[in-house]
Design a protein around this motif. Structure first.
Motif, short mmCIF file in Angstrom:
data_model
loop_
_atom_site.label_atom_id
_atom_site.label_comp_id
_atom_site.label_asym_id
_atom_site.label_seq_id
_atom_site.Cartn_x
_atom_site.Cartn_y
_atom_site.Cartn_z
N TYR B 100 52.60 52.08 35.33
CA TYR B 100 53.32 50.84 35.59
C TYR B 100 52.70 50.08 36.74
O TYR B 100 52.38 50.66 37.78
N CYS B 101 52.48 48.78 36.52
CA CYS B 101 51.99 47.92 37.60
C CYS B 101 53.15 47.13 38.17
O CYS B 101 53.72 46.29 37.49
N GLU B 102 53.46 47.42 39.42
CA GLU B 102 54.58 46.80 40.10
C GLU B 102 54.37 45.29 40.21
O GLU B 102 55.27 44.51 39.93
N ALA B 103 53.17 44.89 40.63
CA ALA B 103 52.90 43.48 40.92
C ALA B 103 53.05 42.61 39.68
O ALA B 103 53.44 41.45 39.76
N CYS B 104 52.68 43.16 38.53
CA CYS B 104 52.69 42.36 37.30
C CYS B 104 53.86 42.72 36.39
O CYS B 104 54.07 42.06 35.38
N ASP B 105 54.61 43.76 36.74
CA ASP B 105 55.70 44.25 35.91
C ASP B 105 55.20 44.54 34.49
O ASP B 105 55.75 44.06 33.51
N GLU B 116 41.62 48.90 33.74
CA GLU B 116 41.12 47.61 33.24
C GLU B 116 42.04 46.48 33.70
O GLU B 116 41.58 45.41 34.08
N HIS B 117 43.34 46.78 33.69
CA HIS B 117 44.29 45.76 34.13
C HIS B 117 44.09 45.42 35.60
O HIS B 117 44.07 44.25 35.98
N THR B 118 43.91 46.44 36.44
CA THR B 118 43.75 46.17 37.88
C THR B 118 42.48 45.37 38.15
O THR B 118 42.38 44.70 39.17
N GLN B 122 44.28 38.26 36.30
CA GLN B 122 45.74 38.12 36.33
C GLN B 122 46.34 39.04 37.40
O GLN B 122 47.15 38.61 38.22
N HIS B 123 45.89 40.29 37.39
CA HIS B 123 46.41 41.25 38.35
C HIS B 123 45.96 40.89 39.78
O HIS B 123 46.75 40.93 40.71
N GLN B 124 44.68 40.52 39.90
CA GLN B 124 44.15 40.17 41.22
C GLN B 124 44.99 39.05 41.85
O GLN B 124 45.33 39.11 43.03
ZN LIG Z 1 48.98 44.17 37.76
#
Ligand SMILES: [Zn+2]
Lengths: 234, 236
Positions: B100-105, B116-118, B122-124
């Motif tokens: 789970y990515c907190e910043a992007c929910d 890959e997401h990090t 978008q994540h940055q």
């Molecule tokens: Zn993220």
């Protein structure tokens, strides 16, 4: 080699997307006139950007972080390994260098100050220089390390083997394929000497002429021509 | 400002004022948010029309993107809020099964997707980074080499120390073992000695007339052969 005072932007993109998008003529070319985005073969490039190591360890990395990665993760040279042709950390970092395009001052740090301490950093730098610099500069920058006898591990499709920094440098100067990469065709050293682009190389063991003369004399004396393991094929 | 006769002077009026002020501020904030949302919708639409991806605009507070410090150890994430139990959606909004990515929910099904997401823009942007990395100078490279070299030497020294410590510990252990063996040997000897003494004492106690089965077989044999005056049977 002289882009020391260039006005390149102060930043890199953290990822390689734009770098790979610029494979046309828009991106800056390497000093040898090649497009850095296409120096590695397409299939190899794709394996690199797909690899877990590249995604994890090459994202957001700058010229100084490269040193961290080499010290932490590089314990062998090589191109691709195994049946899946997994790219080595060495090759992934070479690809990252192609994106970062470090200047000559930084390369000197990799080669000398860093290269004395970390042999794989020197190995990476000589490989990168062979890929991007003009032929005369490749000879000048690489030849001093024909005296570097430190051991290197090499991994390839046929498993692990032992080599040496000097042997690796020699491969880069004479072979046309190293570490899953086709090396661009440089002019021969004697051609560059004839063009007066290079001075004849003086090895710490003596010049090639001296060595050949010695051998001729030995032959005349009927003692056979032992070169004593000295490599002269540059 | 009217005095409403509060015992505390202006306090009541102040409260009124604050309420009004809070309301005003709330309205202003709502308006600003609405405007921002409208702006974002417009920007998203324009980006879409231009065939580009929309990213949250930067406000100047962003930091530069930096390289990961060390290899992500996903085993460490087990049992933390980042790894949520199975049962919900995968690679989707909100918490679900996986990473789970907190910043992007957002939740991703495995560490590769999460990685890959990090790396994504978008994540940055959601973590307040620009996606740009500062170039290093030759001096910085030099300093990094020096720092890494020092660290490596330090580690080597520590290893030597731990090796020495290990050797000392082993020496101590071996010494203890030897001591233990010595102790056991002495104990065994002492036991034997005591048993012998006890046997001797028992014989003396029993006197000449008492015979323990087999005890004097040897003496008997000796006697039969004409020898006497040996050992404990001297009294005979
Ligand atoms: Zn993220």
């Amino acid at each position: 080699m002289g882009d020391r005072k260039s006005n390149k932007p102060e930043y890199h993109r953290a990822d390689e997307r734009r770098f790979l998008d610029e494979r046309g003529s828009s991106g800056p070319l390497a000093p040898n006139g090649l497009n850095p985005a296409t120096i590695l073969e397409k299939a190899v490039r794709e394996r690199i950007v797909d690899s877990y190591f590249y995604k994890e360890q090459c994202f957001g990395v700058n010229e100084a972080d490269i040193v961290d990665r080499v010290v932490e993760h590089v314990d062998h040279i090589g191109g691709v390994t195994g049946t899946v042709q997994k790219p080595t950390p060495f090759l992934c970092l070479a690809f990252k260098l192609l994106q970062l395009a470090p200047n000559d001052e930084i390369l000197e740090e990799y080669l000398q100050f860093g290269g004395e301490k970390f042999k794989y950093l020197r190995a990476l730098a000589v490989f990168y220089i062979r890929l991007t610099r003009q032929d005369k500069d490749v000879y000048l920058k690489l030849e001093p390390f024909l005296e570097d006898r430190r051991k290197l591990r090499r991994k390839g499709r046929n498993g692990v083997s032992l080599t040496y920094v000097d042997e690796f440098v020699d491969d880069l100067l004479v072979k046309d394929r190293v570490c899953a990469t086709s090396l661009w065709k440089m002019r021969r050293r004697d051609v560059l000497e004839d063009l007066e682009l290079l001075e004849p190389r003086v090895s710490p063991l003596g010049s090639l002429e001296d060595l050949l003369e010695e051998r001729d004399e030995e032959m005349k004396d009927g003692e056979g021509g032992g070169m004593g393991g000295v490599r002269v094929g540059v | 400002m009217s005095n409403k006769g509060s015992a505390y002077g202006q306090a009541a009026g102040d409260t009124d004022f604050r309420k009004k002020y809070d309301l005003d501020e709330y309205a202003a904030k709502a308006a600003a948010r609405e405007a921002a949302e409208k702006e974002e919708r417009k920007a998203r639409w324009e980006a879409k029309m231009a065939g580009k991806k929309y990213y949250k605009p930067m406000d100047g507070t962003e930091t530069l993107t930096t390289a990961r410090n060390a290899t992500q150890d996903f085993s460490k994430m087990v049992g933390t809020t980042s790894l949520v139990p199975a049962g919900a959606g995968v690679g989707k909004r909100g918490r679900g099964a996986g990473f789970y990515c907190e910043a992007c929910d957002l939740t991703f099904k495995d560490n590769l997707q999460w990685l890959e997401h990090t790396n994504s823009m978008q994540h940055q942007r959601n973590v307040g980074a620009t996606g740009q990395v500062k170039k290093a100078t030759a001096e910085e490279v030099h300093a990094r080499i020096e720092a890494l070299w020092q660290r490596q030497q330090e580690l080597k020294r520590e290893q030597v120390i731990t090796l020495q410590e290990r050797l000392e510990v082993r020496k101590e252990e071996e010494e203890k073992e030897r001591e233990e063996k010595r102790r056991k040997r002495k104990e065994a000897e002492e036991k034997k000695r005591l048993e012998k003494e006890a046997a001797l004492k028992a014989k003396t106690d029993y006197g000449e007339d008492v015979r323990i089965e087999g005890e004097h077989d040897e003496d008997d044999m000796m006697a039969a052969m004409g020898f006497t005056g040996f050992g404990t049977t001297t009294k005979k």
